[in-house]
Design a protein around this motif. Sequence first.
Motif, PDB file in Angstrom:
ATOM      1  N   TRP A  20       0.420  -0.843  -0.126  1.00  3.77           N
ATOM      2  CA  TRP A  20      -0.012   0.150  -0.153  1.00  3.77           C
ATOM      3  C   TRP A  20       0.672   1.444   0.045  1.00  3.77           C
ATOM      4  O   TRP A  20       0.879   2.443  -0.472  1.00  3.77           O
ATOM      5  CB  TRP A  20      -0.619   0.049   1.194  1.00  3.77           C
ATOM      6  CG  TRP A  20      -2.242  -1.226   0.896  1.00  3.77           C
ATOM      7  CD1 TRP A  20      -1.858  -1.997   1.380  1.00  3.77           C
ATOM      8  CD2 TRP A  20      -3.569  -0.021  -0.315  1.00  3.77           C
ATOM      9  NE1 TRP A  20      -2.981  -2.811   1.263  1.00  3.77           N
ATOM     10  CE2 TRP A  20      -4.206  -1.406   0.238  1.00  3.77           C
ATOM     11  CE3 TRP A  20      -3.383   0.235  -0.127  1.00  3.77           C
ATOM     12  CZ2 TRP A  20      -5.879  -1.537  -0.298  1.00  3.77           C
ATOM     13  CZ3 TRP A  20      -5.164   0.610  -1.717  1.00  3.77           C
ATOM     14  CH2 TRP A  20      -6.028  -1.116  -1.005  1.00  3.77           C
ATOM     15  N   GLN A  21       2.093   1.570   0.771  1.00  2.00           N
ATOM     16  CA  GLN A  21       3.001   2.532   0.960  1.00  2.00           C
ATOM     17  C   GLN A  21       3.551   3.053  -0.727  1.00  2.00           C
ATOM     18  O   GLN A  21       3.247   3.873  -1.053  1.00  2.00           O
ATOM     19  CB  GLN A  21       3.951   1.799   2.110  1.00  2.00           C
ATOM     20  CG  GLN A  21       3.220   2.530   3.186  1.00  2.00           C
ATOM     21  CD  GLN A  21       4.724   2.768   3.971  1.00  2.00           C
ATOM     22  OE1 GLN A  21       4.964   3.754   3.595  1.00  2.00           O
ATOM     23  NE2 GLN A  21       3.690   3.285   5.328  1.00  2.00           N
ATOM     24  N   VAL A  22       3.484   1.764  -1.567  1.00  2.00           N
ATOM     25  CA  VAL A  22       4.476   2.624  -2.744  1.00  2.00           C
ATOM     26  C   VAL A  22       3.095   2.234  -3.376  1.00  2.00           C
ATOM     27  O   VAL A  22       3.416   3.787  -4.536  1.00  2.00           O
ATOM     28  CB  VAL A  22       4.382   0.658  -3.422  1.00  2.00           C
ATOM     29  CG1 VAL A  22       4.865   0.779  -4.862  1.00  2.00           C
ATOM     30  CG2 VAL A  22       5.109   0.301  -2.518  1.00  2.00           C
ATOM     31  N   ARG A 118      14.983   0.514  -4.076  1.00  2.00           N
ATOM     32  CA  ARG A 118      15.430  -0.167  -2.413  1.00  2.00           C
ATOM     33  C   ARG A 118      14.573   0.682  -1.804  1.00  2.00           C
ATOM     34  O   ARG A 118      14.419  -0.314  -0.474  1.00  2.00           O
ATOM     35  CB  ARG A 118      16.779   0.738  -2.593  1.00  2.00           C
ATOM     36  CG  ARG A 118      17.597   0.077  -3.130  1.00  2.00           C
ATOM     37  CD  ARG A 118      19.354   0.327  -2.850  1.00  2.00           C
ATOM     38  NE  ARG A 118      19.605   0.964  -3.096  1.00  2.00           N
ATOM     39  CZ  ARG A 118      19.969   1.414  -4.129  1.00  2.00           C
ATOM     40  NH1 ARG A 118      20.149   0.859  -5.301  1.00  2.00           N
ATOM     41  NH2 ARG A 118      20.746   3.237  -4.545  1.00  2.00           N
ATOM     42  N   CYS A 119      14.263   1.675  -2.047  1.00  2.00           N
ATOM     43  CA  CYS A 119      12.680   2.034  -0.699  1.00  2.00           C
ATOM     44  C   CYS A 119      11.510   1.063  -0.797  1.00  2.00           C
ATOM     45  O   CYS A 119      10.798   1.431   0.111  1.00  2.00           O
ATOM     46  CB  CYS A 119      12.739   3.397  -0.685  1.00  2.00           C
ATOM     47  SG  CYS A 119      14.054   4.224  -0.720  1.00  2.00           S
ATOM     48  N   TYR A 123      12.088  -1.457   4.978  1.00  2.00           N
ATOM     49  CA  TYR A 123      11.462  -0.690   6.332  1.00  2.00           C
ATOM     50  C   TYR A 123      12.389   0.690   6.951  1.00  2.00           C
ATOM     51  O   TYR A 123      11.714   1.320   7.313  1.00  2.00           O
ATOM     52  CB  TYR A 123      11.196  -1.388   7.828  1.00  2.00           C
ATOM     53  CG  TYR A 123      12.401  -1.935   7.864  1.00  2.00           C
ATOM     54  CD1 TYR A 123      13.203  -1.045   9.636  1.00  2.00           C
ATOM     55  CD2 TYR A 123      12.943  -3.045   8.148  1.00  2.00           C
ATOM     56  CE1 TYR A 123      13.899  -1.512   9.757  1.00  2.00           C
ATOM     57  CE2 TYR A 123      13.772  -3.322   8.787  1.00  2.00           C
ATOM     58  CZ  TYR A 123      14.832  -3.193   9.118  1.00  2.00           C
ATOM     59  OH  TYR A 123      15.109  -3.805  10.772  1.00  2.00           O
ATOM     60  N   VAL A 124      13.619   0.895   5.877  1.00  2.00           N
ATOM     61  CA  VAL A 124      14.581   1.217   6.583  1.00  2.00           C
ATOM     62  C   VAL A 124      14.182   3.557   6.101  1.00  2.00           C
ATOM     63  O   VAL A 124      13.858   4.456   7.291  1.00  2.00           O
ATOM     64  CB  VAL A 124      15.646   2.155   5.965  1.00  2.00           C
ATOM     65  CG1 VAL A 124      17.322   3.337   5.876  1.00  2.00           C
ATOM     66  CG2 VAL A 124      16.667   0.704   6.270  1.00  2.00           C
ATOM     67  N   ARG A 125      13.166   3.223   4.947  1.00  2.00           N
ATOM     68  CA  ARG A 125      12.305   4.947   4.667  1.00  2.00           C
ATOM     69  C   ARG A 125      10.777   4.427   4.204  1.00  2.00           C
ATOM     70  O   ARG A 125      11.783   3.212   2.917  1.00  2.00           O
ATOM     71  CB  ARG A 125      13.286   5.422   4.165  1.00  2.00           C
ATOM     72  CG  ARG A 125      13.956   5.679   2.647  1.00  2.00           C
ATOM     73  CD  ARG A 125      14.477   6.889   2.426  1.00  2.00           C
ATOM     74  NE  ARG A 125      13.473   7.573   2.054  1.00  2.00           N
ATOM     75  CZ  ARG A 125      13.410   8.787   1.483  1.00  2.00           C
ATOM     76  NH1 ARG A 125      14.676   9.564   1.483  1.00  2.00           N
ATOM     77  NH2 ARG A 125      12.084   9.598   1.179  1.00  2.00           N
ATOM     78  N   ARG A 126      10.544   5.645   3.663  1.00  3.12           N
ATOM     79  CA  ARG A 126       9.491   5.067   2.885  1.00  3.12           C
ATOM     80  C   ARG A 126       9.773   5.460   1.382  1.00  3.12           C
ATOM     81  O   ARG A 126      10.649   6.002   1.262  1.00  3.12           O
ATOM     82  CB  ARG A 126       8.207   6.093   3.392  1.00  3.12           C
ATOM     83  CG  ARG A 126       9.085   8.100   2.907  1.00  3.12           C
ATOM     84  CD  ARG A 126       7.856   8.826   2.899  1.00  3.12           C
ATOM     85  NE  ARG A 126       8.363  10.172   3.017  1.00  3.12           N
ATOM     86  CZ  ARG A 126       8.147  11.124   1.780  1.00  3.12           C
ATOM     87  NH1 ARG A 126       8.146   9.973   0.753  1.00  3.12           N
ATOM     88  NH2 ARG A 126       8.707  11.904   1.735  1.00  3.12           N
ATOM     89  N   PRO A 127       9.271   4.849   0.428  1.00  5.69           N
ATOM     90  CA  PRO A 127       9.478   5.303  -1.022  1.00  5.69           C
ATOM     91  C   PRO A 127       9.308   6.123  -1.420  1.00  5.69           C
ATOM     92  O   PRO A 127       8.633   7.636  -0.840  1.00  5.69           O
ATOM     93  CB  PRO A 127       7.770   4.357  -1.845  1.00  5.69           C
ATOM     94  CG  PRO A 127       7.429   3.730  -0.602  1.00  5.69           C
ATOM     95  CD  PRO A 127       8.028   4.527   0.555  1.00  5.69           C
ATOM     96  N   TYR A 128       9.833   7.309  -2.365  1.00  4.51           N
ATOM     97  CA  TYR A 128       9.659   8.717  -2.909  1.00  4.51           C
ATOM     98  C   TYR A 128       8.508   8.513  -3.389  1.00  4.51           C
ATOM     99  O   TYR A 128       8.346   7.973  -4.349  1.00  4.51           O
ATOM    100  CB  TYR A 128      10.833   8.707  -3.444  1.00  4.51           C
ATOM    101  CG  TYR A 128      12.243   8.794  -3.155  1.00  4.51           C
ATOM    102  CD1 TYR A 128      12.851   9.813  -2.720  1.00  4.51           C
ATOM    103  CD2 TYR A 128      13.622   7.705  -3.126  1.00  4.51           C
ATOM    104  CE1 TYR A 128      14.365   9.181  -1.969  1.00  4.51           C
ATOM    105  CE2 TYR A 128      14.325   7.164  -2.474  1.00  4.51           C
ATOM    106  CZ  TYR A 128      14.549   8.106  -1.886  1.00  4.51           C
ATOM    107  OH  TYR A 128      15.651   8.706  -1.709  1.00  4.51           O
TER     108      TYR A 128
END
Length: 270
Positions: A20-22, A118-119, A123-128
């Motif tokens: 969902w975040q993507v 890579r994002c 879980y290091v950071r959210r997608p651009y």
Amino acid sequence: MFRNQYDTDVTVWSPQGRLWQVEYAMHAVKQGSACVGIRSDKFVVLAAVKRSASELASYQEKVFRIDDHMGMAIAGLTADARVLARYMQTECLNHKYTFESEMVVGRLVEAVADKHQRCTQSYVRRPYGVGLLIGGYDRTGPHLYETSPSGCYYEYKAIAIGSRSNSAKTYLGREYKKLGDAGFTGLSADELILHAVRSLRGCLPGEKKLNAKNLSLSIVGEGRKYEIITGDALLGYLKQAITDEDDAADAKADEEDDEDDDDDDDDDMA
């Protein structure tokens, strides 16, 4: 609308197999103001609609210079775009320092797409939350690429992204067919710029119109370094594009009126 138990982390898959975040990041691109890119056999033109938060605020930049032979237009989160622009500028500088030559456009686009991707798996950071239109000219000729938050990238002859971009895509598709098999290949720099400006006319909300304040325009190509067009030059292209299209619309309306008059005459004769 988007709140559910599977969107708290980019590495959590929903039962339907969705990240969902993507998808949220890709929605951010669709909500950004429209950008257009057109490529011929010698030049690449990037154009974009700028937005301002209010009447008292300045317009956000939509076009960025990466190197003398390359630049990009953005749709989505400007902050994310600045991070990627700084990364791309650094890569070009390192390549020039190491190899004493300009970086190949496709190689840099692939590196940026990998950075996007890579994002989506960590879980290091959210997608651009930004889509890029990257235009450049290298030893293999002109190139126009699109990258998305999912990590995908594609090369195009003409493309539009962002809010209300379907209007620009419709215009570009129609004009491409009019020009025949060659498409935009043989067009000059000025003709490409005029097509880019005209394609954006339908991408503004409500009754707003293109002007020198809310339009960004840039070009790069054979024998021409990357240039962001501003001032009187931008105003000249804007006036010419609007005048030519209005003249064409008036001519079409006159032609339709003449056909209606001929039909009326035929009815009278009958």
